[in-house]
Write a protein that holds these residues in place. Sequence first.
Motif, PDB file in Angstrom:
ATOM      1  N   VAL A   1      -8.718   3.038  -6.310  1.00  0.00           N
ATOM      2  CA  VAL A   1      -8.235   4.089  -5.408  1.00  0.00           C
ATOM      3  C   VAL A   1      -6.755   3.869  -5.099  1.00  0.00           C
ATOM      4  O   VAL A   1      -5.926   4.786  -5.206  1.00  0.00           O
ATOM      5  CB  VAL A   1      -9.056   4.124  -4.108  1.00  0.00           C
ATOM      6  CG1 VAL A   1      -8.449   5.087  -3.097  1.00  0.00           C
ATOM      7  CG2 VAL A   1     -10.503   4.492  -4.402  1.00  0.00           C
ATOM      8  N   ALA A   2      -6.408   2.640  -4.711  1.00  0.00           N
ATOM      9  CA  ALA A   2      -5.007   2.312  -4.431  1.00  0.00           C
ATOM     10  C   ALA A   2      -4.174   2.361  -5.704  1.00  0.00           C
ATOM     11  O   ALA A   2      -3.006   2.776  -5.680  1.00  0.00           O
ATOM     12  CB  ALA A   2      -4.913   0.936  -3.785  1.00  0.00           C
TER      13      ALA A   2
ATOM     14  N   ASP B   1      -2.974   5.851  -6.374  1.00  0.00           N
ATOM     15  CA  ASP B   1      -1.859   6.252  -5.518  1.00  0.00           C
ATOM     16  C   ASP B   1      -0.549   5.638  -5.997  1.00  0.00           C
ATOM     17  O   ASP B   1       0.514   6.272  -5.939  1.00  0.00           O
ATOM     18  CB  ASP B   1      -2.131   5.848  -4.064  1.00  0.00           C
ATOM     19  CG  ASP B   1      -3.206   6.705  -3.418  1.00  0.00           C
ATOM     20  OD1 ASP B   1      -3.394   7.852  -3.851  1.00  0.00           O
ATOM     21  OD2 ASP B   1      -3.874   6.213  -2.482  1.00  0.00           O
TER      22      ASP B   1
ATOM     23  N   ASP C   1      -7.736  -1.692  -0.097  1.00  0.00           N
ATOM     24  CA  ASP C   1      -6.716  -0.780  -0.603  1.00  0.00           C
ATOM     25  C   ASP C   1      -5.406  -0.855   0.173  1.00  0.00           C
ATOM     26  O   ASP C   1      -4.388  -0.321  -0.266  1.00  0.00           O
ATOM     27  CB  ASP C   1      -7.254   0.647  -0.615  1.00  0.00           C
ATOM     28  CG  ASP C   1      -8.300   0.855  -1.694  1.00  0.00           C
ATOM     29  OD1 ASP C   1      -8.130   0.268  -2.775  1.00  0.00           O
ATOM     30  OD2 ASP C   1      -9.288   1.565  -1.455  1.00  0.00           O
TER      31      ASP C   1
ATOM     32  N   TYR D   1      -6.391   4.635   4.008  1.00  0.00           N
ATOM     33  CA  TYR D   1      -7.523   4.155   3.211  1.00  0.00           C
ATOM     34  C   TYR D   1      -8.729   3.833   4.078  1.00  0.00           C
ATOM     35  O   TYR D   1      -8.596   3.433   5.241  1.00  0.00           O
ATOM     36  CB  TYR D   1      -7.121   2.918   2.411  1.00  0.00           C
ATOM     37  CG  TYR D   1      -6.063   3.172   1.370  1.00  0.00           C
ATOM     38  CD1 TYR D   1      -6.312   3.999   0.287  1.00  0.00           C
ATOM     39  CD2 TYR D   1      -4.805   2.587   1.481  1.00  0.00           C
ATOM     40  CE1 TYR D   1      -5.337   4.230  -0.674  1.00  0.00           C
ATOM     41  CE2 TYR D   1      -3.823   2.815   0.528  1.00  0.00           C
ATOM     42  CZ  TYR D   1      -4.101   3.641  -0.548  1.00  0.00           C
ATOM     43  OH  TYR D   1      -3.139   3.873  -1.491  1.00  0.00           O
TER      44      TYR D   1
ATOM     45  N   PRO E   1       0.813  -1.213   0.000  1.00  0.00           N
ATOM     46  CA  PRO E   1       0.000   0.000   0.000  1.00  0.00           C
ATOM     47  C   PRO E   1       0.851   1.270   0.000  1.00  0.00           C
ATOM     48  O   PRO E   1       1.921   1.309   0.602  1.00  0.00           O
ATOM     49  CB  PRO E   1      -0.815  -0.124   1.288  1.00  0.00           C
ATOM     50  CG  PRO E   1       0.032  -0.985   2.186  1.00  0.00           C
ATOM     51  CD  PRO E   1       0.716  -1.961   1.279  1.00  0.00           C
TER      52      PRO E   1
END
Length: 364
Positions: free
Chosen positions: A213-214, A217, A190, A185, A180
């Motif tokens: 979402v992850a 990043d 995530d 999160y 991660p």
Amino acid sequence: MKRKKRLTLLFTLTCIVLFFSACAGGLFPEGDALPAGAGAYTDDPSAGTDVSAGILQVVFIDVGQGDSILILSPEGDSMLIDAGEKTAREAVGTVLSAYGICEIDILIATHPHSDHIGGIQYILENYPVGKLYIPNVSTTTATFTALLTYIEREEIPLYKAESGVTVEFSASVACTFLGPATNSYEDLNDFSAVLKLTYGDTSFLFMGDATSVAEADILALYDTEDLSADVLKIGHHGSNTSTSEEFLLAVNPSYAVISCGLDNSYGHPHTETLDLLYAYGILTYRTDELGTILATSDGSSISFDKEGELPVSTASTMDYVYITKTGTTYHRADCPYLSESRQKIALKDAIALGYTACQHCFSN
């Protein structure tokens, strides 16, 4: 293999339980140094690797609705990423036995969901483990709490899985966590430990259940060279919450592997993911269709023991679909949700424009 002395990263069981109950933070104290062997991600993850030793084997184990991946280096080192649900221990054990595995050098629990870590305790109870990597995230589920209780009691070395940490696996295989990427999160998925593995000129990217979402990043942290991989283990069993088009383009895989259960209740893999893989011509392998899948690399090329295919979903059999001026999904011609503003468009063009499949029209 003798277990190494317990690291200071481990809390006492009492502190862990209280810590989880408060749901404030994770497994590792703020500011603790990473264990020996962890370091910064290099611009060239294959630097220093020697491919003369032989064959890398990556076994995507059929554990039903879940994940478990066995990796064997040319030198005979072993890594296991996840172990499915508790009920999958026979499936995992059978594969380990078939490959003559008596001990596991690296064990990775990608995140606390039971379809990934349910069988981890079985592994720890039955195989000597060199290092156990786990992300810094907390949950109070019975499965995860029981696992932590066992880890504490048995004084098993615990290492943090997070972006930038390198894994000392073997002399010829480079391994680095890309995720991660943060510790903030909302979705446990995530926090998934995302691992990039490089052997010679070939590479694999294992996504756990990381969502878009992850992925965003990770895209912000690494460039295309860092992310590119020949084989992409698709995130979250092919869910439409993962494998964004932007991320897929950055990785640019030749092959995709989806681990999911036959006729699972989640509908994995979702039509949107299959259509995206179809649109970009990515040869895909599914455990629900093929069972356990073996990929091998000689450092120059990758081969599989099963026949992959371009994904087939209801939508991917169509040349044309319909969109509307204000909508974000594509439809069949007879969809009741289509308005008079309908516009006929090639499926590949609709996907390229960012439209996704109408759930009323399409299913797997």
